[in-house]
Design a protein around this motif. Structure first.
Motif, PDB file in Angstrom:
ATOM      1  N   THR A 146       0.811  -1.231   0.000  1.00 51.56           N
ATOM      2  CA  THR A 146       0.000   0.000   0.000  1.00 51.56           C
ATOM      3  C   THR A 146       0.841   1.275   0.000  1.00 51.56           C
ATOM      4  O   THR A 146       0.296   2.370  -0.140  1.00 51.56           O
ATOM      5  CB  THR A 146      -0.967   0.019   1.205  1.00 51.56           C
ATOM      6  OG1 THR A 146      -0.215  -0.126   2.430  1.00 51.56           O
ATOM      7  CG2 THR A 146      -1.972  -1.121   1.110  1.00 51.56           C
ATOM      8  N   PRO A 151      -6.263   1.957  -3.509  1.00 58.20           N
ATOM      9  CA  PRO A 151      -7.508   1.222  -3.799  1.00 58.20           C
ATOM     10  C   PRO A 151      -8.071   1.507  -5.187  1.00 58.20           C
ATOM     11  O   PRO A 151      -8.661   0.620  -5.812  1.00 58.20           O
ATOM     12  CB  PRO A 151      -8.459   1.702  -2.696  1.00 58.20           C
ATOM     13  CG  PRO A 151      -7.565   2.077  -1.561  1.00 58.20           C
ATOM     14  CD  PRO A 151      -6.347   2.655  -2.207  1.00 58.20           C
ATOM     15  N   LEU A 173      -7.002  -5.597   3.819  1.00 57.31           N
ATOM     16  CA  LEU A 173      -7.217  -4.930   2.536  1.00 57.31           C
ATOM     17  C   LEU A 173      -8.664  -4.473   2.390  1.00 57.31           C
ATOM     18  O   LEU A 173      -8.935  -3.364   1.912  1.00 57.31           O
ATOM     19  CB  LEU A 173      -6.832  -5.860   1.386  1.00 57.31           C
ATOM     20  CG  LEU A 173      -5.328  -6.102   1.222  1.00 57.31           C
ATOM     21  CD1 LEU A 173      -5.073  -7.283   0.290  1.00 57.31           C
ATOM     22  CD2 LEU A 173      -4.617  -4.849   0.690  1.00 57.31           C
ATOM     23  N   TYR A 178      -9.799  -1.804  -0.418  1.00 60.92           N
ATOM     24  CA  TYR A 178      -9.344  -2.452  -1.652  1.00 60.92           C
ATOM     25  C   TYR A 178     -10.324  -3.552  -2.074  1.00 60.92           C
ATOM     26  O   TYR A 178     -10.950  -4.196  -1.224  1.00 60.92           O
ATOM     27  CB  TYR A 178      -7.968  -3.096  -1.454  1.00 60.92           C
ATOM     28  CG  TYR A 178      -6.836  -2.113  -1.319  1.00 60.92           C
ATOM     29  CD1 TYR A 178      -6.033  -1.796  -2.409  1.00 60.92           C
ATOM     30  CD2 TYR A 178      -6.561  -1.508  -0.098  1.00 60.92           C
ATOM     31  CE1 TYR A 178      -4.982  -0.892  -2.293  1.00 60.92           C
ATOM     32  CE2 TYR A 178      -5.516  -0.599   0.030  1.00 60.92           C
ATOM     33  CZ  TYR A 178      -4.735  -0.299  -1.064  1.00 60.92           C
ATOM     34  OH  TYR A 178      -3.717   0.597  -0.945  1.00 60.92           O
TER      35      TYR A 178
END
Length: 332
Positions: A146, A151, A173, A178
């Motif tokens: 990340t 995202p 996540l 995401y």
């Protein structure tokens, strides 16, 4: 809290006539050296390395008798460290714990101060072990991924998604917004993975059978791999330009059969995650995120709690790939 006992219970693995036998035994306390602390263990957790150690795998543990358990959380009861005081709550994961140093499958564990992290505020003792090394590895993988992938960049694919590292990766996540594609070899676990937060589930055999070409259609913004082998190869071949792939496992294979095309033509980055010896500043950063902005709401639902008496059976299930989610060992 100061202990006054002379012995404590531990799950011991012994070698007899070239066979490995486990039993719960009473163990004596050892004197602390300078810079060491003694922890009263409240919880440990089960990891694949623990199952290997308990089965007598000499690649993990060289000398027996031995107490496995690469994770432990509890309270300091004795200290020869300036960094840690009696009654402080602390976490120990990885380094040599449970490998060639007696580990967390015991009521007490003695460790060097530089293996220890203070339990962050916002995380309970039990939650710390539901996370454990598996969750810490997941957190390290998510952190590195990340740093670059957002995202809005697209879907992240996660392999071994019903296992400890994979399942926590999916949950983190999802929490961070995401979309996640979860790879599993277990057709029966599709709903489990969707409940964890996956937006799609890919069967391992389908992913392994993708065309054997130097590059595949770009499908994913990034990837977290826990198994290695063909799965990792196909992840690397199918991430978008400038995508990030993290790798932390090799149960599938230690080999990669690739060209340099994904790295040169697409600028893909492959980042190795070695949770055993990861730098302490990264560890503390990940633990604090897991206690705060990454705090998972459904940790308890992803965990099974067992006693020492149930440990041997669960370790055998883990070796055969029949344990899902996280299994936590309660010692207090």
């Amino acid at each position: 809290m100061v202990h006054t006992k002379t012995t404590f219970k531990a799950f011991r693995v012994e070698e007899e006539n070239e066979k490995f036998i486990s039993a719960i035994k009473e163990m004596p306390f050892e004197a602390l050296e300078e810079g060491e602390i003694l922890i009263k263990v409240h919880y440990s957790s089960l990891n694949y390395k623990d199952a290997l150690s308990a089965s007598g795998n000499k690649g993990v543990t060289r000398n027996f008798p031995h107490t496995p358990g690469i994770d432990a959380v509890g309270t300091v009861v004795s200290s020869k460290s300036a960094q840690f005081n009696i009654n402080e709550k602390v976490i120990v994961t990885s380094y040599d714990l449970g490998m060639n140093t007696n580990g967390g499958f015991a009521e007490y564990v003695k460790v060097p101060e530089n293996w220890v992290v203070k339990l962050p505020e916002g995380l309970s003792i039990k939650e710390a072990m539901i996370i454990g090394t598996a969750g810490l590895t997941a957190g390290m993988s998510v952190l590195r991924l990340t740093e670059t992938v957002k995202p809005t960049d697209g879907t992240i694919v996660v392999s071994g998604a019903t296992g400890g590292v994979g399942s926590v990766s999916v949950m983190i996540l999802k929490k961070l917004g995401y979309k996640v594609a979860a790879i599993t070899g277990k057709e029966t676990e599709k709903q489990y993975l969707l409940d964890l937060g996956a937006t799609e589930v890919i069967l391992r055999k389908d992913f392994e059978e993708l065309q054997n070409r130097p590059l595949l259609k770009p499908l994913f913004a990034g990837a977290i791999d826990t198994v290695g082998g063909v799965i990792l190869e196909n992840m690397i071949k199918s991430v978008h330009p400038l995508g990030i792939v993290t790798a932390c496992g090799n149960a599938g294979s230690i080999k990669l059969e690739l060209t340099v095309f994904p790295f040169i033509l697409r600028g893909v980055s492959l980042i190795g995650i070695d949770s055993q010896n990861y730098p302490m500043d990264y560890r503390e950063q990940v633990w604090n995120k897991l206690a705060n902005e990454w705090k998972l709401d459904n940790l308890e639902s992803n965990a099974t709690t067992i006693s020492l008496a149930e440990l041997s059976k669960k370790l055998n299930l883990m070796l055969t790939g029949n344990l899902k989610g996280r299994t936590v060992l309660k010692l207090v």
